[in-house]
Design an enzyme around this catalytic site. Structure first.
Site, PDB file in Angstrom:
ATOM      1  CB  CYS A 150      18.615  -0.485  -3.097  1.00  0.00           C
ATOM      2  SG  CYS A 150      17.357  -0.844  -4.299  1.00  0.00           S
TER       3      CYS A 150
ATOM      4  CG  HIS B  53      17.072   2.218  -0.425  1.00  0.00           C
ATOM      5  ND1 HIS B  53      17.241   3.122  -1.446  1.00  0.00           N
ATOM      6  CD2 HIS B  53      16.367   1.175  -0.946  1.00  0.00           C
ATOM      7  CE1 HIS B  53      16.662   2.648  -2.533  1.00  0.00           C
ATOM      8  NE2 HIS B  53      16.127   1.478  -2.260  1.00  0.00           N
TER       9      HIS B  53
ATOM     10  CG  ASN C 124      13.872   2.950  -5.043  1.00  0.00           C
ATOM     11  OD1 ASN C 124      15.032   3.340  -5.030  1.00  0.00           O
ATOM     12  ND2 ASN C 124      13.531   1.696  -4.841  1.00  0.00           N
TER      13      ASN C 124
HETATM   14  O1  UT7 Z   1      14.456  -0.489  -3.775  1.00  0.00           O
HETATM   15  C1  UT7 Z   1      14.284  -1.699  -4.416  1.00  0.00           C
HETATM   16  C2  UT7 Z   1      13.712  -2.711  -3.520  1.00  0.00           C
HETATM   17  N1  UT7 Z   1      12.287  -2.750  -3.697  1.00  0.00           N
HETATM   18  C3  UT7 Z   1      11.487  -2.579  -2.664  1.00  0.00           C
HETATM   19  O2  UT7 Z   1      11.922  -2.326  -1.553  1.00  0.00           O
HETATM   20  C4  UT7 Z   1      10.026  -2.716  -2.939  1.00  0.00           C
HETATM   21  C5  UT7 Z   1       9.329  -3.335  -1.767  1.00  0.00           C
HETATM   22  N2  UT7 Z   1       7.916  -3.563  -2.059  1.00  0.00           N
HETATM   23  C6  UT7 Z   1       7.028  -2.568  -2.171  1.00  0.00           C
HETATM   24  O3  UT7 Z   1       7.360  -1.404  -2.053  1.00  0.00           O
HETATM   25  C7  UT7 Z   1       5.585  -2.949  -2.399  1.00  0.00           C
HETATM   26  O4  UT7 Z   1       5.470  -4.348  -2.401  1.00  0.00           O
HETATM   27  C8  UT7 Z   1       4.975  -2.362  -3.702  1.00  0.00           C
HETATM   28  C9  UT7 Z   1       4.798  -0.852  -3.575  1.00  0.00           C
HETATM   29  C10 UT7 Z   1       5.854  -2.636  -4.892  1.00  0.00           C
HETATM   30  C11 UT7 Z   1       3.609  -2.975  -3.958  1.00  0.00           C
HETATM   31  O5  UT7 Z   1       2.769  -2.730  -2.846  1.00  0.00           O
HETATM   32  P1  UT7 Z   1       1.965  -3.925  -2.138  1.00  0.00           P
HETATM   33  O6  UT7 Z   1       1.194  -3.304  -1.074  1.00  0.00           O
HETATM   34  O7  UT7 Z   1       2.960  -4.986  -1.763  1.00  0.00           O
HETATM   35  O8  UT7 Z   1       1.017  -4.401  -3.287  1.00  0.00           O
HETATM   36  P2  UT7 Z   1       0.908  -5.827  -4.019  1.00  0.00           P
HETATM   37  O9  UT7 Z   1       2.074  -6.041  -4.918  1.00  0.00           O
HETATM   38  O10 UT7 Z   1       0.572  -6.864  -2.999  1.00  0.00           O
HETATM   39  O11 UT7 Z   1      -0.370  -5.582  -4.925  1.00  0.00           O
HETATM   40  C12 UT7 Z   1      -1.653  -5.323  -4.366  1.00  0.00           C
HETATM   41  C13 UT7 Z   1      -2.608  -4.998  -5.485  1.00  0.00           C
HETATM   42  C14 UT7 Z   1      -2.580  -6.015  -6.631  1.00  0.00           C
HETATM   43  O12 UT7 Z   1      -3.903  -6.131  -7.124  1.00  0.00           O
HETATM   44  P3  UT7 Z   1      -4.826  -7.379  -6.676  1.00  0.00           P
HETATM   45  O13 UT7 Z   1      -4.070  -8.610  -7.103  1.00  0.00           O
HETATM   46  O14 UT7 Z   1      -4.960  -7.256  -5.186  1.00  0.00           O
HETATM   47  O15 UT7 Z   1      -6.087  -7.139  -7.431  1.00  0.00           O
HETATM   48  C15 UT7 Z   1      -1.735  -5.318  -7.677  1.00  0.00           C
HETATM   49  O16 UT7 Z   1      -2.041  -5.752  -8.986  1.00  0.00           O
HETATM   50  O17 UT7 Z   1      -2.275  -3.725  -6.076  1.00  0.00           O
HETATM   51  C16 UT7 Z   1      -2.134  -3.884  -7.498  1.00  0.00           C
HETATM   52  N3  UT7 Z   1      -1.139  -2.921  -7.957  1.00  0.00           N
HETATM   53  C17 UT7 Z   1      -1.448  -1.665  -8.320  1.00  0.00           C
HETATM   54  N4  UT7 Z   1      -2.615  -1.006  -8.390  1.00  0.00           N
HETATM   55  C18 UT7 Z   1      -2.549   0.278  -8.783  1.00  0.00           C
HETATM   56  C19 UT7 Z   1       0.203  -3.123  -8.067  1.00  0.00           C
HETATM   57  N5  UT7 Z   1       0.783  -1.989  -8.503  1.00  0.00           N
HETATM   58  C20 UT7 Z   1      -0.214  -1.078  -8.667  1.00  0.00           C
HETATM   59  C21 UT7 Z   1      -0.235   0.274  -9.093  1.00  0.00           C
HETATM   60  N6  UT7 Z   1      -1.427   0.910  -9.126  1.00  0.00           N
HETATM   61  N7  UT7 Z   1       0.878   0.951  -9.432  1.00  0.00           N
END
Ligand code: UT7
Length: 337
Positions: free
Chosen positions: A115, A262, A292
């Site tokens: 990134c 980014h 992204n």
């Molecule tokens: O550029 C590269 C560097 N990367 C980043 O900067 C990424 C930084 N992180 C993020 O953007 C976020 O952490 C994500 C978008 C990847 C995830 O969002 P979050 O709000 O942190 O969600 P989470 O990982 O804490 O997951 C929350 C819930 C989980 O379900 P439970 O355990 O609460 O039942 C996940 O399984 O959301 C679920 N989940 C989804 N649900 C629907 C994870 N991905 C998805 C999805 N659709 N695509």
């Protein structure tokens, strides 16, 4: 002294628009979840049956940037190619891009800083120009993510955020006494956090590059990400690395006309804006349309910000900033001549 001046920009995305609703057909996700958690509405993917590599997207962006600068490929004395998704394992994507541009001896350098590839790339270009090693540099960020994503529910946290695309800038060494061009850059890496975002296989550290008995759909062939950990790190480190560049250049946040971060997650960039108490028009977002695009994301945002006349007038200052896999993070201050 020579200053590193961005002469022009270019961009290219493949023709297939993949909406959040399209992703609902492959995996258990929803348009609502993706929009709420990331701000992304759609992204572009290459034709999944074809053989388009990062250098193909880069070629289109490079031609647009060079046309706009009035340069031909023969004018280039250095090509820097930032990507985490090179066409093949080796040689680097810069070699393929140079050949596609009709060149057969111009030096190329691939940068594998994910990134922050564009930030490392512009800092490298600046060093080459200021040391007299190069005068006209093409810097490209290009990614083909879609061919390497886990499109099942197992990979949904990662797959929904990435998009394919490329962007390029033509950078020229210009003799001027004005305070202009790349003012300063601040770059960092903490490899202790590498596991937070990684694609492990194939890997030279394993015999035959695969641990024995690994099935072809092993999760380690796909990006694995600890999203929440990266999110928290980004919200903490981005303001810090912005201040580092401001201090080095001895200017204040109020002197910045536009922050071009980014595009990893709209919420990260909104949190950054709130933390810095920025007015909304001072920070640029286009993640809604592209997702992204990793090394392409900052130059793609710069290209659009200039096209929308949000930045680019003589004397205006842009700040590029990002954090991603590595982990790597950094910021670059740029003043338009
Ligand atoms: O550029 C590269 C560097 N990367 C980043 O900067 C990424 C930084 N992180 C993020 O953007 C976020 O952490 C994500 C978008 C990847 C995830 O969002 P979050 O709000 O942190 O969600 P989470 O990982 O804490 O997951 C929350 C819930 C989980 O379900 P439970 O355990 O609460 O039942 C996940 O399984 O959301 C679920 N989940 C989804 N649900 C629907 C994870 N991905 C998805 C999805 N659709 N695509």
């Amino acid at each position: 002294m020579k200053k590193s001046i961005i002469r022009s920009t270019g961009m290219f995305v493949p023709p297939n628009v993949i909406t959040n609703h399209d992703l609902e057909k492959f995996m258990d996700t929803s348009d609502e979840w993706i929009k709420q958690r990331t701000g992304i509405e759609q992204r572009y993917w290459i034709d999944q049956e074809g053989t388009t590599g990062a250098s193909d997207l880069a070629y289109e962006a490079a031609i647009m940037a060079m046309d706009s600068a009035g340069w031909t490929a023969q004018d280039l004395d250095f090509i820097i190619f930032a990507t985490l998704s090179p066409d093949i394992m080796f040689p680097g994507a810069g070699c393929f891009l140079a050949a596609k541009l009709g060149l057969d001896s111009t030096p190329t350098l691939d940068i594998r800083q994910q990134c922050t590839g564009f930030l490392y790339g512009i800092a490298t270009a600046d060093a080459y120009i200021k040391s007299g090693l190069a005068k006209k540099i093409l810097l490209v960020g290009s990614e083909v993510h879609s061919s390497g994503l886990d499109k099942s529910t197992r990979g949904r946290d990662v797959t929904v955020i990435f998009g394919d695309g490329a962007a390029a800038v033509c950078i020229e060494g210009v003799k001027t006494d004005e305070k202009a061009g790349v003012l300063t850059s601040s770059l960092h890496t903490d490899g202790n956090l590498a596991e937070a975002l990684t694609v492990e296989l194939p890997a030279s550290k394993f015999p035959d590059r695969f641990p024995p008995g690994v099935p072809v759909d092993d999760i380690r062939f796909y990006p694995i990400m600890n999203g929440p950990a990266i999110f928290k790190k980004a919200v903490r480190m981005l303001p810090q690395v912005i201040n580092e560049s401001l201090e080095k250049a001895q200017i204040g946040l109020e002197d910045i006309d536009l922050i071009i971060p980014h595009q990893a997650n709209m919420r990260i960039n909104q949190a950054l804006g709130q933390f810095l108490k920025l007015e909304e028009h001072k920070i640029f977002h286009n993640i809604q349309k592209y997702g992204n695009t990793t090394a392409a994301s900052i130059p793609l945002a710069l290209h659009e910000a200039i096209a929308q006349e949000r930045i680019g007038k003589s004397g205006e200052i842009a700040l590029f900033v990002g954090l991603g896999a590595g982990l790597t993070w950094g910021s670059v201050l740029y003043k338009f001549l």
